[in-house]
Scaffold this active site. Sequence first.
Site, PDB file in Angstrom:
ATOM      1  N   GLU A 250       0.828  -1.173   0.086  1.00 18.34           N
ATOM      2  CA  GLU A 250      -0.073  -0.020  -0.094  1.00 18.34           C
ATOM      3  C   GLU A 250       0.977   1.252   0.077  1.00 18.34           C
ATOM      4  O   GLU A 250       1.567   1.513   1.080  1.00 18.34           O
ATOM      5  CB  GLU A 250      -0.937   0.088   1.260  1.00 18.34           C
ATOM      6  CG  GLU A 250      -1.820  -1.202   1.293  1.00 18.34           C
ATOM      7  CD  GLU A 250      -3.175  -1.213   0.671  1.00 18.34           C
ATOM      8  OE1 GLU A 250      -2.989  -0.345  -0.124  1.00 18.34           O
ATOM      9  OE2 GLU A 250      -3.854  -2.081   0.928  1.00 18.34           O
ATOM     10  N   CYS A 284      -2.765   8.517   2.579  1.00 18.60           N
ATOM     11  CA  CYS A 284      -2.423   8.322   1.267  1.00 18.60           C
ATOM     12  C   CYS A 284      -3.668   8.524   0.316  1.00 18.60           C
ATOM     13  O   CYS A 284      -3.340   8.683  -0.778  1.00 18.60           O
ATOM     14  CB  CYS A 284      -1.947   6.868   1.271  1.00 18.60           C
ATOM     15  SG  CYS A 284      -3.172   5.821   1.831  1.00 18.60           S
TER      16      CYS A 284
HETATM   17  P1  NAD Z   1       9.702   7.044   5.049  1.00 19.64           P
HETATM   18  O1  NAD Z   1       9.383   6.572   3.794  1.00 19.64           O
HETATM   19  O2  NAD Z   1      10.966   6.851   5.602  1.00 19.64           O
HETATM   20  O3  NAD Z   1       8.769   5.915   6.133  1.00 19.64           O
HETATM   21  C1  NAD Z   1       7.324   5.700   5.936  1.00 19.64           C
HETATM   22  C2  NAD Z   1       6.930   4.586   6.751  1.00 19.64           C
HETATM   23  O4  NAD Z   1       7.664   3.273   6.334  1.00 19.64           O
HETATM   24  C3  NAD Z   1       7.038   4.795   8.070  1.00 19.64           C
HETATM   25  O5  NAD Z   1       6.170   4.235   8.975  1.00 19.64           O
HETATM   26  C4  NAD Z   1       8.756   4.211   8.592  1.00 19.64           C
HETATM   27  O6  NAD Z   1       8.670   3.409   9.826  1.00 19.64           O
HETATM   28  C5  NAD Z   1       8.361   2.755   7.457  1.00 19.64           C
HETATM   29  N1  NAD Z   1       9.927   2.623   6.974  1.00 19.64           N
HETATM   30  C6  NAD Z   1      11.099   3.321   6.480  1.00 19.64           C
HETATM   31  N2  NAD Z   1      12.005   2.654   6.051  1.00 19.64           N
HETATM   32  C7  NAD Z   1      11.676   1.591   6.169  1.00 19.64           C
HETATM   33  C8  NAD Z   1      12.508   0.067   6.076  1.00 19.64           C
HETATM   34  N3  NAD Z   1      13.372   0.093   5.517  1.00 19.64           N
HETATM   35  N4  NAD Z   1      11.550  -1.145   6.249  1.00 19.64           N
HETATM   36  C9  NAD Z   1      10.378  -0.778   7.008  1.00 19.64           C
HETATM   37  N5  NAD Z   1       9.636   0.022   7.175  1.00 19.64           N
HETATM   38  C10 NAD Z   1      10.415   1.201   6.801  1.00 19.64           C
HETATM   39  O7  NAD Z   1       8.930   8.453   5.509  1.00 19.64           O
HETATM   40  P2  NAD Z   1       8.293   9.101   6.435  1.00 19.64           P
HETATM   41  O8  NAD Z   1       9.105  10.456   6.757  1.00 19.64           O
HETATM   42  O9  NAD Z   1       7.956   8.353   7.609  1.00 19.64           O
HETATM   43  O10 NAD Z   1       6.876   9.481   5.906  1.00 19.64           O
HETATM   44  C11 NAD Z   1       7.090  10.117   4.526  1.00 19.64           C
HETATM   45  C12 NAD Z   1       6.429   9.540   3.364  1.00 19.64           C
HETATM   46  O11 NAD Z   1       5.864   8.173   3.711  1.00 19.64           O
HETATM   47  C13 NAD Z   1       5.412  10.425   3.036  1.00 19.64           C
HETATM   48  O12 NAD Z   1       5.461  11.288   2.060  1.00 19.64           O
HETATM   49  C14 NAD Z   1       4.150   9.481   2.464  1.00 19.64           C
HETATM   50  O13 NAD Z   1       4.578   9.184   1.034  1.00 19.64           O
HETATM   51  C15 NAD Z   1       4.917   8.323   2.867  1.00 19.64           C
HETATM   52  N6  NAD Z   1       3.840   7.435   3.965  1.00 19.64           N
HETATM   53  C16 NAD Z   1       2.731   6.828   3.223  1.00 19.64           C
HETATM   54  C17 NAD Z   1       1.722   6.161   4.097  1.00 19.64           C
HETATM   55  C18 NAD Z   1       0.665   5.617   3.617  1.00 19.64           C
HETATM   56  O14 NAD Z   1      -0.358   5.412   4.211  1.00 19.64           O
HETATM   57  N7  NAD Z   1       0.951   5.017   2.311  1.00 19.64           N
HETATM   58  C19 NAD Z   1       1.874   6.354   5.669  1.00 19.64           C
HETATM   59  C20 NAD Z   1       2.786   7.019   6.113  1.00 19.64           C
HETATM   60  C21 NAD Z   1       3.911   7.569   5.367  1.00 19.64           C
END
Ligand code: NAD
Length: 476
Positions: A250, A284
């Site tokens: 997702e 999202c």
């Molecule tokens: P991010 O991309 O680093 O993290 C997004 C999520 O993924 C967080 O919960 C984080 O803990 C997890 N994550 C990160 N790296 C991971 C890895 N290597 N393995 C497993 N999990 C990992 O960035 P962020 O600053 O937390 O959020 C920014 C972006 O993430 C947003 O701009 C958005 O695009 C996206 N996001 C999407 C959703 C969604 O519902 N689709 C939710 C939260 C964030």
Amino acid sequence: MTDYPELYLMIAGERLGPHGRATHAVLNPATGETIGQLPLATAEDLDRALATAATGFARWRKSSPHERAAVLNGAARLMRERTEEIARIAVLEQGKTLAEARIEVGMNVGLFEFYAGEVFRLYGRTLVRPEGMRSTVLHEPVGPVAAFAPWNFPIGNPGRKLGAPIAAGCSVIMKAAEETPASALAVLQCLYDAGLPTDVAQAVFGVPDQVSRHLLASPVIRKLSFTGSTVVGRQLAKLALEDFKRTTMELGGHGPVLVFADADLERVLDTVVPQKYRNGGQVCVSPTRFIVEAPVYDAFREGFTERAAALRVGPGLDPQSQVGPLANPRRVEAIDALIREAVAAGARLHTGGERFGNRGFFYLPTVLSDVPQASRIMNEEPFGPVALINRFESEEEMIVEANRLPYGLAAYAWTSDAARQKRLGAAIEAGMVGINTPMIGGSDSPFGGVKWSGHGHEDGPEGVMACLVTKALHEG
Ligand code: NAD
């Protein structure tokens, strides 16, 4: 003082605290203050969780549908009873308003209840064969699932990640976001208190990259379920593919909203403005690119700006607040940079465009118009409180703009023309399309995207099916 709970890892039925482990400070987004210290799993912790998940799967795959339904229904009942407690925890660690957090609990209750019914409907089929032979198509649980839940829906995301494997007869190791651990633990506790064996679902936290690499390298894990950004999702999908693990991804979106001149403009504005700023836009399926037909462009932009500027921004626990802070300082930095770049490139700023207050992670609801198509904000998911409003001359151009990006999660259109509604329903490339409605989900409805927004679904019968594999059994 807050009444934020103690934090722990939940592995093999034990609550493991910080002793000897590195920790992560959990912040209250309304104040920026530290409210908890989260222990981070070591490699040994993760190995123990994996061994436990293998045992849990061997047990739970044999469970009856009645047992699974009793756990899911029981957890739903407990969540309903604990609504205030769980909603408050979510506000403290994520920032959203209490009203939004209560709705999130309610959505999770609905999902657990739906899945509880779905466990009785995991039907296979019997094939037509000559007498004496029997051929059956069966669905069996895929195996232990590694599930990663982000911080934007601290209750609902863990609920989805836990509910589907449990309904399907799988075990699950969940890593919810380190920013919002207590809500995830509260959801898990409802399942335990409803009778779920502790080896069937466990909760770990850690350095995300280390945890995901460790879990996905293990042959114990047979499925990856991830919600988060497309960038991280791509990395994890590659790791999962090494071992041909199943995946449900997702990922990000950049929700287009097509507004035609024949729509009821007041109704559209009264609907889309609160929808845009719900959860500070950190959703999202948030409506992001407003693609507006020329005759109503000025009126739409003005009506939107007026409503956005009137929203009351404040701490989530204050009942007067309509928009809470952003969830973490990263989001404030990211959204501010995107908006500044767009304005420098020629976008018009109508309201917002700056932080709010001198503590916490607040950012004002923002409206930009005439946003250059090449600007980063028109191409990357902003994931924050900003609406991008642009003017178009024809339906064809509006559809081209809606489908321009590699994302395809949620899309919306507003028009009173019945023939156009049908055309749009067919032409828009997205996993979920709302025509004259913001409601694109529900516990019985598949939630997921196409293209870079990922694949597979949560919710609906599809959510449980995603945790099953198919076996053809031929008996002579
Ligand atoms: P991010 O991309 O680093 O993290 C997004 C999520 O993924 C967080 O919960 C984080 O803990 C997890 N994550 C990160 N790296 C991971 C890895 N290597 N393995 C497993 N999990 C990992 O960035 P962020 O600053 O937390 O959020 C920014 C972006 O993430 C947003 O701009 C958005 O695009 C996206 N996001 C999407 C959703 C969604 O519902 N689709 C939710 C939260 C964030």
